[in-house]
Design an enzyme around this catalytic site. Sequence first.
Site, PDB file in Angstrom:
ATOM      1  NE  ARG A   1      46.077  44.007  72.338  1.00 50.56           N
ATOM      2  CZ  ARG A   1      46.211  44.631  73.529  1.00 50.56           C
ATOM      3  NH1 ARG A   1      46.478  45.917  73.595  1.00 50.56           N
ATOM      4  NH2 ARG A   1      46.088  43.941  74.644  1.00 50.56           N
TER       5      ARG A   1
ATOM      6  NE  ARG B   1      47.015  29.634  97.016  1.00 47.80           N
ATOM      7  CZ  ARG B   1      46.543  29.372  95.802  1.00 47.80           C
ATOM      8  NH1 ARG B   1      45.279  29.583  95.533  1.00 47.80           N
ATOM      9  NH2 ARG B   1      47.334  28.914  94.857  1.00 47.80           N
TER      10      ARG B   1
ATOM     11  CG  HIS C   1      47.608  31.716 107.344  1.00 50.61           C
ATOM     12  ND1 HIS C   1      48.787  31.154 106.870  1.00 50.61           N
ATOM     13  CD2 HIS C   1      46.779  30.681 107.583  1.00 50.61           C
ATOM     14  CE1 HIS C   1      48.652  29.834 106.813  1.00 50.61           C
ATOM     15  NE2 HIS C   1      47.439  29.524 107.245  1.00 50.61           N
TER      16      HIS C   1
ATOM     17  N   PRO D   1      40.725  37.900  95.085  1.00 44.00           N
ATOM     18  CG  PRO D   1      41.944  39.160  96.627  1.00 44.00           C
ATOM     19  CD  PRO D   1      41.780  37.792  96.074  1.00 44.00           C
ATOM     20  CD  GLU D   2      38.182  38.955  89.065  1.00 44.98           C
ATOM     21  OE1 GLU D   2      38.022  39.886  88.252  1.00 44.98           O
ATOM     22  OE2 GLU D   2      37.953  37.771  88.777  1.00 44.98           O
TER      23      GLU D   2
END
Length: 273
Positions: A154, A109, A91, A2-3
């Site tokens: 950067r 997980r 789960h 998931p983002e």
Amino acid sequence: MPELPEVEVTRRGVAPHLTGKTVSQVILRRDGLRWPFPPDLPALLTGQRILATGRRGKYLLLHFPHGCVLIHLGMSGHLRVLHKDVLPAKHDHIDIVIGDMALRMTDPRRFGAVLWHAATDGDIEEHLLLRQLGVEPLEPGFSAELLYRETRQRTAPVKQVLLAGDIVVGVGNIYASESLFKAGINPKTSAKRISLARYTLLADAIRVTLAAAIEQGGSTLKDFLGVDGQSGYFQQSYFVYDRTGEACRICGQAIRQIRQGQRSSFYCAKCQK
Ligand SMILES: [Zn+2]
């Protein structure tokens, strides 16, 4: 994984079932996930009202009068609201019960997290996991000027600077690849070599890409309810992400894949300079 858009869609999906409601029970079915659950979470939350939901980066926040629950979905977590009597599956690790319904977290997980931050420990924004985060890409603090200003020293490739999350949060691997394509910027370009004009294109691309993903995910909102929902981490049609060797949708050239800091980057060498 998931983002940001998935987390925001999750928040919007569960919020109407939580906001203003009082927790009647908390069921912990194991000691923890990535980190231990706060063992006193049931005592802390039972009888308390959820004032509001929120999100910071990929952390979902449940605000209570006396503190805040932080939920991270890790690699494989998801949340659903269902009837509290629906039997938990293998789960399903934690239920926050509200009347007849339960907010249930599933995480095969087990890289997710559920943490508690007491109001007496200060503002939630100052939490150890949140205070290093960059600005929210869909809020007014995010701009091309910010990207430009914060990257003058950067030398790292722009893709990795986006992923680092210290300037702007939530631009993960998928959305960084897609946004750089839309802005016509090669992911290998050193961040400090990109002009303000090009960062203007990139900031717009990031906003548009994330907002479109959230909007598209909104159509899966129904999946956050009910027992069968493998709640929706939505598949989208991408320009470059996961399209190695396929034709660029703009110029037809094959999409390339490279490794940058342990992550795959996808780009079109003709459209992105
Ligand atoms: Zn192309």
